[in-house]
Scaffold this motif. Structure first.
Motif, PDB file in Angstrom:
ATOM      1  N   GLY A  29       0.821  -1.199   0.000  1.00 43.40           N
ATOM      2  CA  GLY A  29       0.000   0.000   0.000  1.00 43.40           C
ATOM      3  C   GLY A  29       0.859   1.255   0.000  1.00 43.40           C
ATOM      4  N   ARG A  30       1.947   1.239   0.790  1.00 43.62           N
ATOM      5  CA  ARG A  30       2.861   2.366   0.820  1.00 43.62           C
ATOM      6  C   ARG A  30       3.630   2.507  -0.493  1.00 43.62           C
ATOM      7  N   LEU A  31       3.946   1.384  -1.132  1.00 45.52           N
ATOM      8  CA  LEU A  31       4.617   1.450  -2.428  1.00 45.52           C
ATOM      9  C   LEU A  31       3.765   2.203  -3.443  1.00 45.52           C
ATOM     10  N   GLY A  32       2.450   1.989  -3.381  1.00 47.66           N
ATOM     11  CA  GLY A  32       1.554   2.713  -4.275  1.00 47.66           C
ATOM     12  C   GLY A  32       1.577   4.206  -4.016  1.00 47.66           C
ATOM     13  N   ASP A  33       1.612   4.607  -2.740  1.00 45.78           N
ATOM     14  CA  ASP A  33       1.712   6.026  -2.411  1.00 45.78           C
ATOM     15  C   ASP A  33       3.019   6.632  -2.912  1.00 45.78           C
ATOM     16  N   ARG A  34       4.091   5.840  -2.823  1.00 43.10           N
ATOM     17  CA  ARG A  34       5.416   6.358  -3.147  1.00 43.10           C
ATOM     18  C   ARG A  34       5.687   6.385  -4.653  1.00 43.10           C
ATOM     19  N   PHE A  35       5.345   5.309  -5.348  1.00 48.24           N
ATOM     20  CA  PHE A  35       5.680   5.191  -6.764  1.00 48.24           C
ATOM     21  C   PHE A  35       4.474   5.274  -7.703  1.00 48.24           C
ATOM     22  N   MET A  49       6.707  -1.946  18.400  1.00 49.24           N
ATOM     23  CA  MET A  49       7.692  -1.311  17.517  1.00 49.24           C
ATOM     24  C   MET A  49       7.073  -0.172  16.729  1.00 49.24           C
ATOM     25  N   GLN A  50       5.839  -0.361  16.273  1.00 48.91           N
ATOM     26  CA  GLN A  50       5.181   0.682  15.495  1.00 48.91           C
ATOM     27  C   GLN A  50       4.919   1.927  16.333  1.00 48.91           C
ATOM     28  N   ALA A  51       4.636   1.707  17.612  1.00 49.69           N
ATOM     29  CA  ALA A  51       4.363   2.833  18.507  1.00 49.69           C
ATOM     30  C   ALA A  51       5.632   3.591  18.883  1.00 49.69           C
ATOM     31  N   LEU A  69       5.314   1.453   9.607  1.00 52.03           N
ATOM     32  CA  LEU A  69       4.627   0.696   8.566  1.00 52.03           C
ATOM     33  C   LEU A  69       3.117   0.824   8.732  1.00 52.03           C
ATOM     34  N   VAL A  70       2.670   0.774   9.978  1.00 55.46           N
ATOM     35  CA  VAL A  70       1.250   0.939  10.307  1.00 55.46           C
ATOM     36  C   VAL A  70       1.107   2.203  11.153  1.00 55.46           C
ATOM     37  N   GLY A 113      -3.872   3.106   4.633  1.00 58.75           N
ATOM     38  CA  GLY A 113      -5.169   2.656   5.133  1.00 58.75           C
ATOM     39  C   GLY A 113      -5.704   1.474   4.355  1.00 58.75           C
ATOM     40  N   SER A 114      -5.568   1.534   3.033  1.00 56.30           N
ATOM     41  CA  SER A 114      -6.014   0.419   2.196  1.00 56.30           C
ATOM     42  C   SER A 114      -5.200  -0.831   2.491  1.00 56.30           C
ATOM     43  N   GLY A 115      -3.882  -0.662   2.704  1.00 59.20           N
ATOM     44  CA  GLY A 115      -3.044  -1.806   3.026  1.00 59.20           C
ATOM     45  C   GLY A 115      -3.437  -2.451   4.332  1.00 59.20           C
ATOM     46  N   ILE A 116      -3.711  -1.625   5.360  1.00 57.48           N
ATOM     47  CA  ILE A 116      -4.124  -2.159   6.656  1.00 57.48           C
ATOM     48  C   ILE A 116      -5.457  -2.891   6.531  1.00 57.48           C
ATOM     49  N   TYR A 117      -6.407  -2.271   5.842  1.00 61.66           N
ATOM     50  CA  TYR A 117      -7.737  -2.869   5.700  1.00 61.66           C
ATOM     51  C   TYR A 117      -7.654  -4.218   4.984  1.00 61.66           C
ATOM     52  N   ASN A 118      -6.924  -4.255   3.880  1.00 66.34           N
ATOM     53  CA  ASN A 118      -6.818  -5.508   3.134  1.00 66.34           C
ATOM     54  C   ASN A 118      -5.988  -6.548   3.885  1.00 66.34           C
TER      55      ASN A 118
END
Length: 472
Positions: free
Chosen positions: A49-55, A226-228, A235-236, A374-379
């Motif tokens: 999902g982040r790759l889509g935002d970036r590239f 780790m995320q916190a 990542l999340v 958000g889409s990555g987390i949801y999926n």
């Protein structure tokens, strides 16, 4: 194509087992054809999902489509169960690259007050897949062989690539860092949990199996910590969960993923083995659900733009839960076939108020730069539910078979793919499949309870005077 490839395999599982794993009476082996796909699908979703935002979502989508299509060809050419599982794992990675981009494009293209209608059309594809997958799977397995459920993806993939290249817009990209340690830790945790569930029955739930499952849960807790605490971009982004509806929608879609994936295995094994229907005939029993869900989903999406999401989600999920309980009580050889058609149709009504509305509610308030996250987390949560459901139902089915047919597993498995089963084991086998259906029903009931705690949408019910320009 991603959704079809999940449902199409459920119909072909008995034929695949008969062709590639005829010597084993254990159901866990063939279930890995589904679980391997779902595992490699779930693990990368957070970063894709982040790759889509970036590239750019279009670029990542096209790369994933190429991988998915080539892996489909490999699946069809597989001549051992191990090779097929490996090919399905690669196919799952291709799907993981594609999936978050679809929701991200909708989130970034449509304003919030029109997003429900757009997601309604997106959700309607689930209804189309539930029809196309089993029906195409049945026809292909009966007419050409199980290999063709994968070969059929090749021309579809080529056409989809051309259409996406021409029609999908290029959207603005955003700079992001990638939390590689987070990807690794989350992947390890998920693998330990799923592998432990998948192989638990095979190894009689010994101590090391439980150690894997509990260890996986501990690793996932470490991942959240780790995320916190990370100083870099997580990542999340845990801030997304401050939106109550986003959090609850993720809980809801997890239960949906679990229930819909796990229900297909006992249902299809019962219909084909205990009732003797062909894969095509089995698939036709799903036609009412697919047609009704696909027809009603766009209307549910438009209505969602104007009402509290609970008005649609609670009845929708409750109806699907009720139909799962109905299946559990009717999986007997003396029940008329038309009863399953009625249950299928009622389930279609419920599903229309489930897929699209959950996706819309989860993503309605996301800022554009976090659309991919958000889409990555949801999926991911949806697919994690599917993975755990696939693994858990195999263990439950095997356990129920042993309880209802002690020492008769070989006889029960003897008719895999052939639609024939000794009369002495039919009743016990049917009871086992019906009892297994109670698991997805109970899990989805938790989803019903969760969505009751959603809040009314903060977005206006009607469009403002000036509609924001669509991204080009």
């Amino acid at each position: 194509m991603i959704l079809v490839d999940t449902t199409i395999v459920s119909v072909a599982n008995p034929a695949i087992k008969a062709a590639l794993d005829p010597a084993s009476s254990n159901l866990d082996n063939v279930v890995w054809v589904t679980s391997a796909y779902l595992l490699t699908y779930a693990v990368p979703l957070l970063v894709t999902g982040r790759l889509g935002d970036r590239f750019g979502p279009k670029n990542i989508y096209l790369i994933g489509l190429v991988i998915f299509t080539l892996a489909s060809l490999w699946c069809g050419l597989s001549d051992t169960l191990g090779m097929l599982v490996a090919a399905r794992a690669v196919q799952g990675f291709g799907a993981a690259l594609m999936t978050p981009q679809t929701m991200a494009v909708i989130t970034r293209t449509f304003p919030p007050f029109k997003r429900g209608a757009a997601m309604g059309l997106w959700g309607a594809t689930a209804g189309v897949a539930t029809l196309t997958g089993p029906l195409a799977g049945g026809l292909l397995v009966d007419g050409l062989g199980w290999e063709w459920i994968f070969f059929i993806n090749v021309p579809v993939g080529v056409i989809a690539f051309v259409l996406a290249w021409i029609l999908v817009p290029r959207l603005e990209t955003h700079a992001h860092s990638f939390d590689i340690p987070g990807v690794i830790v989350s992947g390890v945790g998920l693998f330990l949990i799923v592998f432990g569930l998948q192989e638990g029955e095979k190894f009689a739930w010994t101590g090391w199996i439980w150690a894997m499952i509990l260890g996986g849960l501990a690793v996932m807790v470490l991942f959240v910590w780790m995320q916190a605490r990370t100083k870099q971009e997580p990542l999340v982004p845990l801030s997304l969960f401050s939106d109550r509806n986003f959090s609850i929608a993720n809980i809801g879609i997890t239960t949906v993923g679990f229930a819909i994936t796990s229900m297909s295995l006992p249902l299809m094994f019962f219909i084909q083995l205990a009732r003797g229907l062909t894969p095509t005939e089995s698939a036709l029993l799903m036609v009412p659900m697919a047609v009704i869900s696909g027809a009603l989903a766009p209307f549910a999406g438009r209505l969602l733009d104007r009402v509290d999401p609970r008005i649609i989600l609670v009845p929708g999920l409750l109806i699907v839960t009720g139909t799962l309980f109905a299946y559990s009580q009717t999986l007997h050889v003396d029940v008329p076939i038309w009863v399953y058609l009625v249950i299928s149709g009622v389930m279609g009504v419920g599903q229309a108020g489930m897929w699209g509305p959950l996706a819309t509610t989860a993503n309605r308030n996301l800022p554009p730069r976090l659309a991919g996250a958000g889409s990555g987390i949801y999926n991911t949560t949806r697919t994690v539910g599917s993975v755990v459901g696939s693994a858990a139902i195999a263990a439950v089915m095997q356990s129920r078979l042993e309880a209802n047919l002690p020492g008769a597993s070989d006889a029960a498995a003897g008719g895999f793919g052939g639609g024939a089963m000794p009369d002495a084991v039919v009743e016990g086998f049917s009871n086992a499949m019906g009892q297994s259906m109670l698991v997805p029903a109970a899990v989805l009931l938790l989803g019903v309870i969760a969505v009751c705690f959603m809040q009314p949408s903060k977005n206006p019910a009607v469009a403002p005077a000036k509609v924001p320009a669509r991204a080009k």
